[in-house]
Design an enzyme around this catalytic site. Sequence first.
Site, PDB file in Angstrom:
ATOM      1  N   GLY A  91       0.814  -1.195   0.000  1.00  0.00           N
ATOM      2  CA  GLY A  91       0.000   0.000   0.000  1.00  0.00           C
ATOM      3  C   GLY A  91       0.853   1.251   0.000  1.00  0.00           C
ATOM      4  O   GLY A  91       2.000   1.242  -0.446  1.00  0.00           O
ATOM      5  N   CYS A  92       0.303   2.326   0.524  1.00  0.00           N
ATOM      6  CA  CYS A  92       1.015   3.604   0.558  1.00  0.00           C
ATOM      7  C   CYS A  92       2.371   3.459   1.234  1.00  0.00           C
ATOM      8  O   CYS A  92       2.473   2.965   2.353  1.00  0.00           O
ATOM      9  CB  CYS A  92       0.171   4.629   1.308  1.00  0.00           C
ATOM     10  SG  CYS A  92       1.048   6.158   1.669  1.00  0.00           S
TER      11      CYS A  92
END
Length: 251
Positions: free
Chosen positions: A72-73
């Site tokens: 993810g981020c």
Amino acid sequence: MNPRPDSTPPSGRTSTRSTTFFKFGAIALVAAAAVLWQRSAHSGEPPVTIPAPTQDEHAAGVHTETAVLAGGCFWGVQGVFEHVRGVTQVAAGYSGGAADTAHYERVGDGDTGHAESVQVTFDPSQITYGKILQIYFSVAHNPTELNFQGPDHGTQYRSAVFPTSAQQRDVAQAYIAQLQQAHVYPGQIVTRVEPYKGFYPAEGYHQNFLEHHPDYPYIAINDMPKVEALKTMFPSLYRNDAVLYTASAKS
């Protein structure tokens, strides 16, 4: 799809997350974003207690090794590993695609093959690759979310491990199978073990973002709980002072 309030998309381009970074002078906009996040968003990456890997690497006198992980981020994943003992450097960046597309605006289109990733440099005499993976699978992200993490959607937010050696590949594959068999998650693990094609550090404004902006709405809601989970679940490995990335020290 719920973009982070960090930018505005270029004209004619749409993305699950914006692609040009905002300056932090717009206090009213940030405050409004915080209200929206508090009302509608929640982290989809709760910590999970999992067993340590039964198969792991051996230090063998080596004092520097790198692990490349996508979950993810990269803001939050970098922030977690910057607080891990035995880690000497963590860079946010891109992995899985070509060098000429390893730029935030292009990766945000979701068609480059890249994932937002981190390159974790560590001393295997202090922390093993398997322990790095245990932290990755338990507190850094949710390995059951296919091509998204929390509010971020797209293949650039996929769960992926990019082994830098055959031994790392064997450990990662064995650990995924072990965790799958143990049924420690409510869903199936979707983490991919992908060929390592290189790692490309992200733009400077992305580096150490969690440490520089701990009160930023996206960070406060989605990522600071991960650091707290690290502290609670791995107290012997938690370091209060983060080891920060500097471009001159990158691997």
